[in-house]
Design a protein around this motif. Structure first.
Motif, PDB file in Angstrom:
ATOM      1  N   ARG A 117       0.834  -1.214   0.000  1.00 53.10           N
ATOM      2  CA  ARG A 117       0.000   0.000   0.000  1.00 53.10           C
ATOM      3  C   ARG A 117       0.862   1.254   0.000  1.00 53.10           C
ATOM      4  O   ARG A 117       0.561   2.220  -0.711  1.00 53.10           O
ATOM      5  CB  ARG A 117      -0.924   0.002   1.210  1.00 53.10           C
ATOM      6  CG  ARG A 117      -2.079  -0.981   1.079  1.00 53.10           C
ATOM      7  CD  ARG A 117      -2.956  -1.007   2.293  1.00 53.10           C
ATOM      8  NE  ARG A 117      -3.612   0.275   2.511  1.00 53.10           N
ATOM      9  CZ  ARG A 117      -4.355   0.542   3.596  1.00 53.10           C
ATOM     10  NH1 ARG A 117      -4.532  -0.362   4.531  1.00 53.10           N
ATOM     11  NH2 ARG A 117      -4.927   1.722   3.733  1.00 53.10           N
ATOM     12  N   LEU A 118       1.940   1.247   0.767  1.00 53.74           N
ATOM     13  CA  LEU A 118       2.824   2.410   0.817  1.00 53.74           C
ATOM     14  C   LEU A 118       3.482   2.641  -0.542  1.00 53.74           C
ATOM     15  O   LEU A 118       3.607   3.786  -0.991  1.00 53.74           O
ATOM     16  CB  LEU A 118       3.889   2.234   1.910  1.00 53.74           C
ATOM     17  CG  LEU A 118       4.753   3.455   2.191  1.00 53.74           C
ATOM     18  CD1 LEU A 118       3.902   4.612   2.711  1.00 53.74           C
ATOM     19  CD2 LEU A 118       5.833   3.118   3.205  1.00 53.74           C
ATOM     20  N   GLU A 119       3.865   1.567  -1.212  1.00 52.70           N
ATOM     21  CA  GLU A 119       4.475   1.695  -2.538  1.00 52.70           C
ATOM     22  C   GLU A 119       3.468   2.261  -3.540  1.00 52.70           C
ATOM     23  O   GLU A 119       3.817   3.145  -4.342  1.00 52.70           O
ATOM     24  CB  GLU A 119       4.995   0.335  -3.015  1.00 52.70           C
ATOM     25  CG  GLU A 119       5.646   0.372  -4.374  1.00 52.70           C
ATOM     26  CD  GLU A 119       6.841   1.297  -4.479  1.00 52.70           C
ATOM     27  OE1 GLU A 119       7.114   1.785  -5.598  1.00 52.70           O
ATOM     28  OE2 GLU A 119       7.511   1.573  -3.463  1.00 52.70           O
ATOM     29  N   ARG A 120       2.225   1.794  -3.493  1.00 52.47           N
ATOM     30  CA  ARG A 120       1.194   2.344  -4.392  1.00 52.47           C
ATOM     31  C   ARG A 120       0.966   3.831  -4.113  1.00 52.47           C
ATOM     32  O   ARG A 120       0.833   4.632  -5.034  1.00 52.47           O
ATOM     33  CB  ARG A 120      -0.117   1.569  -4.250  1.00 52.47           C
ATOM     34  CG  ARG A 120      -0.130   0.240  -4.953  1.00 52.47           C
ATOM     35  CD  ARG A 120      -1.516  -0.363  -5.030  1.00 52.47           C
ATOM     36  NE  ARG A 120      -2.186  -0.522  -3.761  1.00 52.47           N
ATOM     37  CZ  ARG A 120      -2.064  -1.571  -2.950  1.00 52.47           C
ATOM     38  NH1 ARG A 120      -1.275  -2.562  -3.287  1.00 52.47           N
ATOM     39  NH2 ARG A 120      -2.734  -1.624  -1.812  1.00 52.47           N
ATOM     40  N   GLU A 121       0.917   4.183  -2.834  1.00 55.42           N
ATOM     41  CA  GLU A 121       0.736   5.597  -2.474  1.00 55.42           C
ATOM     42  C   GLU A 121       1.913   6.435  -2.952  1.00 55.42           C
ATOM     43  O   GLU A 121       1.735   7.548  -3.418  1.00 55.42           O
ATOM     44  CB  GLU A 121       0.570   5.744  -0.965  1.00 55.42           C
ATOM     45  CG  GLU A 121      -0.760   5.283  -0.450  1.00 55.42           C
ATOM     46  CD  GLU A 121      -0.905   5.475   1.052  1.00 55.42           C
ATOM     47  OE1 GLU A 121      -0.011   6.093   1.671  1.00 55.42           O
ATOM     48  OE2 GLU A 121      -1.917   5.012   1.594  1.00 55.42           O
ATOM     49  N   ARG A 122       3.120   5.901  -2.838  1.00 51.95           N
ATOM     50  CA  ARG A 122       4.308   6.617  -3.283  1.00 51.95           C
ATOM     51  C   ARG A 122       4.239   6.873  -4.782  1.00 51.95           C
ATOM     52  O   ARG A 122       4.576   7.955  -5.259  1.00 51.95           O
ATOM     53  CB  ARG A 122       5.580   5.833  -2.945  1.00 51.95           C
ATOM     54  CG  ARG A 122       6.858   6.617  -3.252  1.00 51.95           C
ATOM     55  CD  ARG A 122       8.080   5.745  -3.258  1.00 51.95           C
ATOM     56  NE  ARG A 122       8.057   4.702  -4.274  1.00 51.95           N
ATOM     57  CZ  ARG A 122       8.304   4.894  -5.564  1.00 51.95           C
ATOM     58  NH1 ARG A 122       8.569   6.090  -6.025  1.00 51.95           N
ATOM     59  NH2 ARG A 122       8.270   3.884  -6.416  1.00 51.95           N
ATOM     60  N   GLN A 123       3.776   5.902  -5.529  1.00 53.19           N
ATOM     61  CA  GLN A 123       3.649   6.063  -6.978  1.00 53.19           C
ATOM     62  C   GLN A 123       2.601   7.105  -7.331  1.00 53.19           C
ATOM     63  O   GLN A 123       2.766   7.855  -8.287  1.00 53.19           O
ATOM     64  CB  GLN A 123       3.304   4.728  -7.633  1.00 53.19           C
ATOM     65  CG  GLN A 123       4.435   3.736  -7.584  1.00 53.19           C
ATOM     66  CD  GLN A 123       4.032   2.366  -8.085  1.00 53.19           C
ATOM     67  OE1 GLN A 123       2.870   2.127  -8.414  1.00 53.19           O
ATOM     68  NE2 GLN A 123       4.990   1.454  -8.115  1.00 53.19           N
TER      69      GLN A 123
END
Length: 90
Positions: free
Chosen positions: A48-54
């Motif tokens: 989820r954090l990686e998706r938010e970062r993107q």
């Protein structure tokens, strides 16, 4: 930081949620799922954090750690409630 959060903070939250749903977190069945719930919550928080970062761009280290911990706790709560419901159905 994540290892500490995972087992100290996350473990305490998980035990609390399980207990509130009538499951003894020290029982053998709970212990087997305990680690699995924490591992799954950690993986989901990372994703989820990686998706938010993107979507939103980079965060500072402190913001990233705070956001990850919040996502991790959300995932623990959701998984613990699902586990409790599964145990009660049996």
């Amino acid at each position: 930081m994540r290892l500490w959060s995972k087992w100290k903070k996350g473990g305490a939250l998980l035990a609390d949620v399980l207990q509130r749903h009538g499951i003894d977190p020290k029982a053998a069945a709970a212990r087997e799922s305990f680690k699995q719930i924490l591992d799954d919550a950690e993986g989901a928080a990372d994703a989820r954090l990686e998706r938010e970062r993107q979507d939103a761009g980079a965060l500072s280290r402190e913001e990233r750690n705070t956001r990850w911990e919040m996502l991790f706790f959300e995932e623990i709560r959701a998984r613990a409630k699902a586990h409790a419901a599964e145990v009660k159905r049996r």
